[in-house]
Write an enzyme that holds these catalytic residues in place. Structure first.
Site, PDB file in Angstrom:
ATOM      1  N   GLN A  63       0.826  -1.203   0.000  1.00 56.07           N
ATOM      2  CA  GLN A  63       0.000   0.000   0.000  1.00 56.07           C
ATOM      3  C   GLN A  63       0.860   1.254   0.000  1.00 56.07           C
ATOM      4  OE1 GLN A  63      -2.955  -1.135  -0.373  1.00 56.07           O
ATOM      5  NE2 GLN A  63      -3.932   0.831  -0.739  1.00 56.07           N
ATOM      6  N   HIS A  68       2.075   3.087  -3.322  1.00 57.32           N
ATOM      7  CA  HIS A  68       1.256   3.985  -4.134  1.00 57.32           C
ATOM      8  C   HIS A  68       1.767   5.415  -4.117  1.00 57.32           C
ATOM      9  CE1 HIS A  68      -2.217   1.647  -5.531  1.00 57.32           C
ATOM     10  NE2 HIS A  68      -2.174   1.000  -4.393  1.00 57.32           N
ATOM     11  N   GLU A 108      -9.999   2.433   4.184  1.00 55.33           N
ATOM     12  CA  GLU A 108     -10.342   2.121   2.799  1.00 55.33           C
ATOM     13  C   GLU A 108     -10.239   0.610   2.579  1.00 55.33           C
ATOM     14  OE1 GLU A 108      -8.666   3.269  -1.674  1.00 55.33           O
ATOM     15  OE2 GLU A 108      -7.384   3.493   0.078  1.00 55.33           O
ATOM     16  N   HIS A 109      -9.121   0.024   2.965  1.00 56.86           N
ATOM     17  CA  HIS A 109      -8.908  -1.424   2.893  1.00 56.86           C
ATOM     18  C   HIS A 109      -8.609  -1.930   4.300  1.00 56.86           C
ATOM     19  CE1 HIS A 109      -7.175   0.368  -0.862  1.00 56.86           C
ATOM     20  NE2 HIS A 109      -7.926  -0.547  -1.445  1.00 56.86           N
ATOM     21  N   ASP A 133      -7.308  -5.282  -5.603  1.00 57.17           N
ATOM     22  CA  ASP A 133      -6.931  -4.248  -6.560  1.00 57.17           C
ATOM     23  C   ASP A 133      -7.130  -4.711  -7.993  1.00 57.17           C
ATOM     24  OD1 ASP A 133      -6.197  -2.385  -4.670  1.00 57.17           O
ATOM     25  OD2 ASP A 133      -4.077  -2.909  -4.696  1.00 57.17           O
ATOM     26  N   HIS A 138     -51.774  23.129   0.168  1.00 58.25           N
ATOM     27  CA  HIS A 138     -51.486  21.713  -0.051  1.00 58.25           C
ATOM     28  C   HIS A 138     -52.756  20.886   0.122  1.00 58.25           C
ATOM     29  CE1 HIS A 138     -47.320  22.897   0.087  1.00 58.25           C
ATOM     30  NE2 HIS A 138     -46.887  21.644   0.027  1.00 58.25           N
TER      31      HIS A 138
END
Length: 441
Positions: free
Chosen positions: A266, A269, A335-336, A369, A428
Site C-alpha cells: 500500500q 502507491h 479504505e482497505h 486491486d 397543499h
C-alpha cells in the site's frame, strides 16, 4: 520504522480515536484556491484553456482532446499478451460480481388502488477518471467502467492524463483497457481541467463536440478532488478520494511476512499512503517492523515506500484484545481492512466500518486491486463510516412513481389536509379537496 501507539489497557472513545490514529493530512480547501482559476477558465474558454493548463502541468499539448479510435485499436493490438490476459480475467470477475448488484424495480401496494413503484434508472452520461501520476492504472479503468456498464449507463467517456512520451495520449495500457471494455470515447486530459471539461463540455480542436456528463467517478490527486468538490452540483461525484490506506488487524497467529508485504504494497502507491497495523502482540509487532525494514530496503520504490511508512499517517497500534482492535479499526474506517487473526471470518463479520474487508492470510488487498471481482474505488479518510465504494448503485437513480385511484386518494384526503394545516400550508390540502368539490368526504 513504523511509529507506535500503545492503547493496551484502555481504548479511547471513537471521537478520541479519530483524532489520534495515524492518518494523512490533506487540505482540500487550500487546494480549492489553486483549482478555482482552472475551473473558471475552462468554463469560460473551453478546450483552449484545457490545453493551456495541460501544457503547463503535463508538459505536453495534445493535437485533439479526444483520442482517435485507431489509437485505441493500436494500443490493444500492441498490448503485452500476459497483461491482456490478466485484464481480461479482471474484467470477467468484476462483471460477475457487479452483475449481481443490479436492482429490480419494486411496486408496493399501499392500499387498494394506491401503489408506489421504485424505478431504478441509469445515468445518461458518465465521466470516468483513470489517474496517471506515479503509476499507470488500467485496473482503475476496469473498476470504473464495469459497474457503469452493468448499470446500463448509455454513454461513457474515460479521461486520463496525456503523456509526453506517448505523443500527448494517455498511457497505451489505459487505452488498451478502454478498448477491451468497449469504451470508444477517451479524452487525453487530467487533473482539475479534466473535471471541469467533463462538467461543462466544449468543442475539440477539430470542431467535434465534447459533451458534458452527469456524474464523474474515479480517484485522483488533491487537485482533482478539489475540482470535484467545487463542481459538485453541476455534476454528481462518487467521493472525495484522499491518499490510499490499509489497516490490518492481526494477532500472534498471523504471518509477519504477509503483514509486512501488505503494508509495503500500500505504501508503494504514494508518499502520503497510509499503512496501519493494529495488533494484540508487541512481539508480533517487532517481527513485522523488522520484516518491513528489510523488505522496504529491497523493494523497487524503496524511497517512496520508506517515506510513506515513516510518515505520521502510518504506524502500529497496540491493543489488549481483538475486541479492542475491532473498536480501533471501526473508528479508523479504513479504505482497505485486512483481518489476519484466529477465526478471521468471524472477526470480519463484526466489522462495521471499512471500504472493503479482506479475510485471512490468502486475501491480500492487492487481490482486490486486480482480480478478486470486488471494486477497488473505495472511500478513504474515514469516509467508510458513512459511504460505500463504487458499485452499480453509484450509477443508478431511484425514482418513486406514485399511482393512486380516486377512491384511494379520497380515503386518505382528510389526513393530507390535517397535516397540511398543521404545517400552515393550506393550499397543499386544497390541492386535494379541489378534486372532490372542496370536501374530503
Amino acid at each position: 520504522m513504523l511509529n507506535r501507539t500503545d492503547l493496551r489497557g484502555r481504548v479511547p472513545s471513537a471521537a478520541e480515536l479519530r483524532a489520534t490514529l495515524p492518518r494523512a493530512e490533506i487540505d482540500v480547501d487550500a487546494a480549492l484556491h489553486q483549482v478555482r482559476p482552472v475551473v473558471d477558465a475552462v468554463r469560460e474558454r473551453g478546450v483552449d484553456a484545457v490545453l493551456e493548463y495541460t501544457e503547463r502541468f503535463d508538459r505536453v499539448r495534445p493535437d485533439t482532446v479526444r483520442v482517435p479510435a485507431a489509437e485505441l485499436d493500436r494500443a490493444l493490438s500492441e498490448l503485452d499478451g500476459g497483461v491482456r490476459a490478466a485484464l481480461e480475467e479482471s474484467i470477467v470477475r468484476a462483471r460477475k460480481v457487479h452483475a449481481d448488484q443490479r436492482r429490480a424495480d419494486v411496486t408496493t401496494t399501499v392500499v387498494d388502488g394506491g401503489t408506489v413503484t421504485e424505478r431504478w434508472v441509469p445515468m445518461e452520461r458518465v465521466g470516468l477518471y483513470a489517474p496517471g501520476g506515479l503509476a499507470v492504472y488500467p485496473s482503475s479503468v476496469v473498476m470504473n467502467v464495469v459497474p457503469a456498464q452493468a448499470a446500463g449507463v448509455g454513454s461513457l467517456v474515460l479521461c486520463s492524463p496525456p503523456q509526453a512520451e506517448f505523443g500527448g495520449r494517455p498511457h497505451p495500457t489505459i487505452l488498451a483497457a478502454a478498448a477491451l471494455l468497449g469504451v470508444d470515447e477517451v479524452w487525453a486530459v487530467g487533473g482539475a481541467q479534466a473535471v471541469a471539461l467533463l462538467a461543462y463540455g466544449g468543442t475539440d480542436t477539430d470542431g467535434a463536440p465534447l459533451e458534458p456528463v452527469d456524474l464523474v467517478t474515479g480517484p485522483g490527486n488533491i487537485y482533482l478532488t478539489a475540482a470535484k468538490r467545487m463542481l459538485r452540483g453541476v455534476i454528481g461525484i462518487d467521493s472525495e478520494a484522499g491518499p490510499t490506506e490499509i489497516a490490518i488487524l492481526a494477532d500472534e497467529t498471523a504471518d509477519p511476512v504477509h503483514v509486512a508485504a501488505d503494508l509495503i504494497s500500500q505504501a508503494e502507491h504514494d508518499t502520503l499512503a497510509a499503512s496501519v497495523l493494529v495488533t494484540t502482540s508487541a512481539a508480533f509487532a517487532d517481527r513485522v517492523d523488522a520484516e518491513v525494514e528489510r523488505r522496504a530496503a529491497a523493494t523497487k520504490h524503496s524511497e517512496r515506500v520508506t517515506q510513506a511508512l515513516s510518515g505520521k499517517q502510518s504506524g502500529i497500534v497496540l491493543v489488549s484484545t481483538v475486541d479492542d482492535g475491532l473498536k480501533v479499526v471501526d473508528a479508523y474506517a479504513a479504505e482497505h481492512l485486512e483481518i489476519q487473526t484466529d477465526r478471521a471470518r468471524e472477526v470480519a463479520a463484526r466489522v462495521r466500518n471499512a471500504g472493503a474487508v479482506f479475510v485471512g492470510p490468502y486475501a491480500p488487498v492487492s487481490l482486490g486491486d486486480y482480480c478478486a471481482g470486488s471494486n477497488h474505488v473505495l472511500p478513504t479518510g474515514g469516509f467508510a463510516r458513512h459511504s460505500s465504494g463504487l458499485s452499480v448503485q453509484s450509477f443508478l437513480r431511484g425514482i418513486h412513481v406514485v399511482d393512486y385511484s380516486e377512491a384511494a386518494l379520497r380515503e386518505v384526503a382528510d389526513k393530507v389536509v390535517a397535516l397540511a394545516n398543521a404545517e400552515d400550508l393550506p393550499a397543499h390540502g386544497e390541492a386535494v379537496t379541489a378534486r372532490f368539490g372542496g370536501k374530503t368526504a
